[in-house]
Scaffold this motif. Sequence first.
Motif, short mmCIF file in Angstrom:
data_model
loop_
_atom_site.label_atom_id
_atom_site.label_comp_id
_atom_site.label_asym_id
_atom_site.label_seq_id
_atom_site.Cartn_x
_atom_site.Cartn_y
_atom_site.Cartn_z
N THR A 191 -0.19 5.96 9.75
CA THR A 191 0.00 5.41 8.40
C THR A 191 0.79 6.38 7.53
O THR A 191 1.41 5.97 6.55
N GLY A 192 0.75 7.67 7.90
CA GLY A 192 1.37 8.68 7.05
C GLY A 192 0.43 9.19 5.97
O GLY A 192 0.81 10.04 5.17
N TRP A 193 -0.81 8.69 5.97
CA TRP A 193 -1.78 9.09 4.94
C TRP A 193 -2.82 10.05 5.50
O TRP A 193 -3.74 10.45 4.79
N GLY A 194 -2.71 10.43 6.75
CA GLY A 194 -3.60 11.42 7.34
C GLY A 194 -4.95 10.84 7.74
O GLY A 194 -5.26 9.68 7.50
N GLY A 205 -6.42 9.71 0.07
CA GLY A 205 -5.27 10.25 -0.61
C GLY A 205 -4.66 11.48 0.03
O GLY A 205 -3.68 12.01 -0.46
N GLU A 206 -5.18 11.95 1.17
CA GLU A 206 -4.70 13.19 1.75
C GLU A 206 -3.73 12.95 2.90
O GLU A 206 -3.77 11.93 3.58
N HIS A 207 -2.86 13.93 3.12
CA HIS A 207 -1.91 13.91 4.22
C HIS A 207 -2.19 15.14 5.07
O HIS A 207 -1.66 16.21 4.81
N ILE A 208 -3.06 15.00 6.06
CA ILE A 208 -3.57 16.15 6.81
C ILE A 208 -3.50 15.88 8.30
O ILE A 208 -3.84 14.81 8.77
N SER A 231 -5.66 5.81 -0.98
CA SER A 231 -6.47 5.37 -2.11
C SER A 231 -6.21 3.91 -2.42
O SER A 231 -7.14 3.15 -2.73
N ASP A 232 -4.93 3.51 -2.36
CA ASP A 232 -4.60 2.09 -2.55
C ASP A 232 -5.36 1.23 -1.57
O ASP A 232 -5.95 0.21 -1.92
N TRP A 233 -5.33 1.63 -0.30
CA TRP A 233 -5.96 0.83 0.76
C TRP A 233 -7.48 0.76 0.57
O TRP A 233 -8.07 -0.31 0.65
N LEU A 284 0.84 -1.20 0.00
CA LEU A 284 0.00 0.00 0.00
C LEU A 284 0.87 1.25 0.00
O LEU A 284 1.70 1.43 0.88
N LYS A 285 0.65 2.11 -0.98
CA LYS A 285 1.44 3.34 -1.11
C LYS A 285 0.64 4.59 -0.77
O LYS A 285 1.22 5.68 -0.66
#
Length: 490
Positions: free
Chosen positions: A462-465, A470-473, A378-380, A374-375
């Motif tokens: 996760t680093g994905w917010g 898809g956001e990093h917030i 959205s991938d997840w 998972l990158k």
Amino acid sequence: MWEEFENALSWYAAAPNRWVQSAKQDMTAAAEWVWVVLQGDFADDQSTAQVVTGTVISMIPLVDQLCDIRDVVANCRKINQDTSNKLAWLALALTLIGLFPCLGSLAKGCLKIPFNYGRKYAFKGAAKTLDSSLWKNTAPFVESSIVKLNQHLAHPAVRKTLAVLKIDNVWKYLARKVRDVKGLVSTSRLMSVFDDLADALASLCDLIQKWGSAALQSKAADLLRSVKAVRDQANKSLSEVVKPLQDWLDKLARRLEVEADMNYRAYTNAHTPHRFTPTTLEAEIASIKADLPSWVKASTKAPKKALQDAPSIPHGYPNISKTSPRDMLRGKFNTFHTIEPREFPPGTTLYRVLDPNSADNSICWMTKEEFELLKSKSDWRERFAVWMNWNRNGEYVTYTVPPGKPLRTWEGEAASQELKDSAGRAVKDADGKSIWAVGGGKQLVLDPADLDKAYLGKRRPTGWGYGDAGEHIDLVGVPTLTNNWNPRNQ
């Protein structure tokens, strides 16, 4: 001056090589650069990240004016395609009210989001007239904008600004600003803002006329003529949208007040000063229908069809049949497209993606190999078919199988999940197709009663917010990676 100019323009496009290689003296390259900036398409298809980041960047004065000019140019192009289209004139009015001085930089940056989404409806809608159903028709776009506005308000730069300005309830603050704007909306006020931006555009085009090639000069002249053509009709056409616009702003202010009530309720026995609030089903449906994200698919049938029958249950494996004595496991075979029993030996580490409200010890897990594939969020969401109102993500936890016996689980491809409303009805796109979270990732389902709390890892980001896909917030008030072991799941 050139450094400020270059910093502003680099938000839109990289400098031409000739401009850099000429030590920033090639005026023809600079003219071409200005022209590229002015050609930027209206923000119909911006990603969430572009919407959120753009409204922060627009707080920089020179960039801010370039944003405004670009929007007006795009509006004028749309109007010139059909000058009788009342919604295109409404879109222009929504651009212009976002520039009223009473807003200030903070409110302007925030309210550009719902104004932009209102324009999305005006630009994409099939209707060309204004009637009493305007608010109802724009409602899905407004709800989508509320999701994006929440993300914008969570941005560190915005949070710091709110602290400096001592704004405790930003939603009520924005509602007041919308009502201030409503009270100022008039044909003369809209025309005044339009003229100011037209003058600024003319100044930029003067630079293009001075520096640019003959072809570029001709294009700049055509652009000015197209804006002037709109200006010549604007007094009459904008007067016809003033009342519908005022009514729309009044309803928007009320919607912001409702959001204030939802976000600032008191909670007893709370462990944090704010409560993590997941996306509601209604907000997710509105957001997806307004702007289909990359991780969903519209189709008449499931991309990964769910199993119709439960597998035979070997001894010692979780009972996921329709007759399972465990509520949380009952019928979970139908979350799989393919399935087989699998046991993991002691020392194996499994992963679970969750949000601050999720229990650590629940049924859905994955292997380390799957997790590392998972990158992005959205991938997840796509691979594991997870709707936003189910799990906002943001954190993960690990579990290491303890010494002794292996951990018995079910493994297989995740089945597609159809988006349904609160009444269980399938949500359809404009073409009548169902909307699916795709699936296909290898998921694990286990019985939480088989887990030992002592072997649970600490929560990690996760680093994905915590925001939309898809956001990093960074979200205000989110608990700080606190484990949440639920004894009722044992």
